[in-house]
Design a protein around this motif. Structure first.
Motif, PDB file in Angstrom:
ATOM      1  N   VAL A 137       0.830  -1.210   0.000  1.00  0.00           N
ATOM      2  CA  VAL A 137       0.000   0.000   0.000  1.00  0.00           C
ATOM      3  C   VAL A 137       0.864   1.259   0.000  1.00  0.00           C
ATOM      4  N   ALA A 138       1.823   1.329   0.926  1.00  0.00           N
ATOM      5  CA  ALA A 138       2.620   2.538   1.077  1.00  0.00           C
ATOM      6  C   ALA A 138       3.551   2.772  -0.102  1.00  0.00           C
ATOM      7  N   THR A 139       4.005   1.713  -0.730  1.00  0.00           N
ATOM      8  CA  THR A 139       4.861   1.862  -1.913  1.00  0.00           C
ATOM      9  C   THR A 139       4.103   2.480  -3.075  1.00  0.00           C
ATOM     10  N   LEU A 140       2.927   1.955  -3.355  1.00  0.00           N
ATOM     11  CA  LEU A 140       2.221   2.324  -4.583  1.00  0.00           C
ATOM     12  C   LEU A 140       1.381   3.585  -4.474  1.00  0.00           C
ATOM     13  N   LYS A 145      -8.107  -5.805  19.950  1.00  0.00           N
ATOM     14  CA  LYS A 145      -7.077  -4.784  19.873  1.00  0.00           C
ATOM     15  C   LYS A 145      -6.076  -5.148  18.791  1.00  0.00           C
ATOM     16  N   LEU A 146      -5.635  -4.154  18.039  1.00  0.00           N
ATOM     17  CA  LEU A 146      -4.727  -4.407  16.919  1.00  0.00           C
ATOM     18  C   LEU A 146      -3.309  -4.699  17.412  1.00  0.00           C
ATOM     19  N   ASP A 147      -2.637  -5.613  16.703  1.00  0.00           N
ATOM     20  CA  ASP A 147      -1.224  -5.845  16.993  1.00  0.00           C
ATOM     21  C   ASP A 147      -0.391  -4.843  16.194  1.00  0.00           C
ATOM     22  N   VAL A 148       0.931  -4.950  16.285  1.00  0.00           N
ATOM     23  CA  VAL A 148       1.815  -3.965  15.654  1.00  0.00           C
ATOM     24  C   VAL A 148       1.642  -3.939  14.135  1.00  0.00           C
ATOM     25  N   GLY A 149       1.554  -5.104  13.524  1.00  0.00           N
ATOM     26  CA  GLY A 149       1.386  -5.162  12.073  1.00  0.00           C
ATOM     27  C   GLY A 149       0.068  -4.577  11.628  1.00  0.00           C
ATOM     28  N   GLN A 150      -0.997  -4.904  12.326  1.00  0.00           N
ATOM     29  CA  GLN A 150      -2.323  -4.380  11.982  1.00  0.00           C
ATOM     30  C   GLN A 150      -2.377  -2.869  12.164  1.00  0.00           C
ATOM     31  N   THR A 151      -1.750  -2.388  13.218  1.00  0.00           N
ATOM     32  CA  THR A 151      -1.725  -0.943  13.468  1.00  0.00           C
ATOM     33  C   THR A 151      -0.993  -0.212  12.354  1.00  0.00           C
ATOM     34  N   SER A 152       0.140  -0.774  11.934  1.00  0.00           N
ATOM     35  CA  SER A 152       0.922  -0.179  10.861  1.00  0.00           C
ATOM     36  C   SER A 152       0.128  -0.143   9.557  1.00  0.00           C
ATOM     37  N   LEU A 153      -0.554  -1.228   9.258  1.00  0.00           N
ATOM     38  CA  LEU A 153      -1.353  -1.302   8.039  1.00  0.00           C
ATOM     39  C   LEU A 153      -2.519  -0.340   8.094  1.00  0.00           C
ATOM     40  N   ARG A 154      -3.216  -0.298   9.218  1.00  0.00           N
ATOM     41  CA  ARG A 154      -4.365   0.599   9.331  1.00  0.00           C
ATOM     42  C   ARG A 154      -3.948   2.053   9.164  1.00  0.00           C
ATOM     43  N   LYS A 155      -2.808   2.418   9.736  1.00  0.00           N
ATOM     44  CA  LYS A 155      -2.308   3.785   9.600  1.00  0.00           C
ATOM     45  C   LYS A 155      -2.054   4.133   8.136  1.00  0.00           C
ATOM     46  N   ALA A 156      -1.462   3.198   7.396  1.00  0.00           N
ATOM     47  CA  ALA A 156      -1.205   3.434   5.967  1.00  0.00           C
ATOM     48  C   ALA A 156      -2.508   3.589   5.196  1.00  0.00           C
ATOM     49  N   LEU A 157      -3.475   2.736   5.485  1.00  0.00           N
ATOM     50  CA  LEU A 157      -4.772   2.826   4.810  1.00  0.00           C
ATOM     51  C   LEU A 157      -5.497   4.113   5.168  1.00  0.00           C
ATOM     52  N   GLY A 158      -5.148   4.689   6.304  1.00  0.00           N
ATOM     53  CA  GLY A 158      -5.782   5.925   6.739  1.00  0.00           C
ATOM     54  C   GLY A 158      -5.417   7.145   5.927  1.00  0.00           C
ATOM     55  N   TYR A 159      -4.414   7.028   5.064  1.00  0.00           N
ATOM     56  CA  TYR A 159      -4.097   8.144   4.166  1.00  0.00           C
ATOM     57  C   TYR A 159      -3.968   7.710   2.702  1.00  0.00           C
ATOM     58  N   CYS A 160      -3.671   6.432   2.472  1.00  0.00           N
ATOM     59  CA  CYS A 160      -3.404   5.990   1.098  1.00  0.00           C
ATOM     60  C   CYS A 160      -4.642   6.037   0.208  1.00  0.00           C
ATOM     61  N   TRP A 161      -5.796   5.771   0.765  1.00  0.00           N
ATOM     62  CA  TRP A 161      -7.026   5.883  -0.033  1.00  0.00           C
ATOM     63  C   TRP A 161      -7.148   7.285  -0.637  1.00  0.00           C
ATOM     64  N   SER A 162      -6.922   8.303   0.165  1.00  0.00           N
ATOM     65  CA  SER A 162      -7.100   9.676  -0.319  1.00  0.00           C
ATOM     66  C   SER A 162      -6.118   9.998  -1.441  1.00  0.00           C
TER      67      SER A 162
END
Length: 240
Positions: free
Chosen positions: A130-133, A165-182
């Motif tokens: 997600v973050a790359t593309l 509760k989210l683990d570290v990987g899920q938290t990292s992914l959710r954060k990326a999705l929180g801006y990548c869609w826009s």
């Protein structure tokens, strides 16, 4: 204060000089130096610096490896997988920086194809995909943009079943999705807004998941979306 180097000086730097000018520990690594090393570091430096296991050294080694192996994408992606799962968020980010630079040179489609497997991998691998593309400089082709948006939809839907509760990987992914869609929507507005609206309605009437809701709300806050279509953002916000 870190020293400024000429490009031609990078290949002559010792590991100690590179690390001494990393700006670490600190809030922000020396990304200018990392980008210089990504283009001018030698294979011998890469091997030595990665063997040092220092965070900035690994970052530089990852980024330079991307450039050295940009013509061997499948081999490169296999090698990068461990770094996409690294315990250091800075090293994980170096994977994205390196792949983005590769895509700027050879185009986004080959890189998308090479890392598509990560969209079905673990959460750190999905985050790297997600973050790359979702980088403005890479979103130049409509067909490719739509593929990326489709992948964002599939990856986001994975949170629908997550209630704990989210683990570290899920938290990292959710954060990326929180801006990548826009970011992706701005470069493919018609398709992107349609897909995002469907996700909102699905969340409201089917899943009602707090993590998906968070991703939606974070993207609707982004100025880039408001600048694109303020009325649409208002309409989507009212749905929530």
């Amino acid at each position: 204060m870190s020293k400024t180097f000429l490009d031609e000086e990078i290949s002559e730097l010792s590991i100690e000089e590179l690390l001494d000018n990393s700006n670490l520990p600190g809030p922000r690594a020396n990304l200018e130096l990392l980008h210089q090393f990504m283009y001018f570091g030698t294979p011998e430096q890469v091997e030595s610096i990665q063997n040092s296991h220092e965070e900035f050294g690994v970052m530089c080694g990852v980024a330079r490896t991307c450039m050295l192996k940009r013509d061997r994408l499948q081999e490169l992606v296999i090698e990068l997988k461990n770094y996409a799962n690294h315990s250091s968020w800075r090293v994980r980010e170096a994977v994205c920086i390196g792949l983005q630079e590769v895509a700027k040179g050879i185009g986004t489609p080959p890189v998308l194809d090479a890392i598509k497997r990560w969209s079905n991998g673990n959460d750190f691998e999905k985050r790297a995909f997600v973050a790359t593309l979702c980088e403005p400089a890479l979103l130049k082709d409509s067909q490719t943009n739509m593929k990326i948006l489709d992948a964002l939809g599939e990856i986001t839907s994975g949170f629908e079943s997550v209630t704990s509760k989210l683990d570290v990987g899920q938290t990292s992914l959710r954060k990326a999705l929180g801006y990548c869609w826009s970011v992706a929507i701005v470069y493919e507005p018609e398709y992107g807004k349609e897909l995002f609206e469907k996700m909102i309605k699905n969340m409201l009437y089917k899943s009602d998941n707090k993590h998906v809701l968070w991703i939606i709300k974070e993207n609707l806050k982004k100025k880039r979306l408001i600048k694109l279509d303020a009325q649409w953002v208002e309409n989507m916000s009212q749905l929530l």
